[in-house]
Design a protein around this motif. Structure first.
Motif: not given
Length: 150
Positions: A81, A115-121
């Protein structure tokens, strides 16, 4: 509606978890995490480490103006994160459009890009107007995910 409740709950849990982190010296941080951090953020300064549950959290600044960052790593050294301070002008156009249409009379403050580890922003910010204050979360498409009174 359930999605908004889930995201709001996650946001509250995330804030609560960071409030209970323990400061630790860099010497207690695994070398794989320090190496990954230094490679990803070579110009970081004012670095402070915390043990946040199972994750290592590092608070630091970058740039001449001291842009704030919070980054979490798992124990294997994977960045999970990244929360960074940004200006209102750095928000995506779709988010700005939504703010202007639904919260045009509010002042925007404390803007963060997460930004989360799955590239979700997602984007969190405070909206203030006289005696009203809201903590809101948007996705990058301008969808309002959470709105909490402060």
């Amino acid at each position: 509606m359930n999605r908004v409740i889930i995201i709001a709950s996650f946001t509250l849990i995330s804030f609560a978890k960071t409030a209970f982190g323990q400061d630790i010296p860099q010497s207690q941080v695994p070398s794989v995490i320090i190496n990954n951090f230094q490679q990803t953020f070579p110009k970081a300064n004012d670095v402070e480490w915390e043990l946040d549950g199972e994750h290592y959290k590092v608070d630091f600044e970058t740039g001449l103006l001291g842009t704030d960052h919070d980054v979490w790593y798992d124990k294997t050294g994977k960045l999970t994160r990244h929360k960074e301070e940004i200006s209102k002008s750095d928000l995506p156009q779709k988010v700005l459009k939504k703010i202007n249409s639904e919260f045009g009379s509010y002042r925007v403050d404390d803007v963060k890009k997460i930004t989360e580890e799955d590239n979700k922003v997602t984007y969190t910010l405070e909206l203030k107007k006289l005696i009203e204050e809201w903590k809101v979360v948007f996705d990058s498409e301008g969808n309002l995910l959470s709105k909490l009174a402060e």
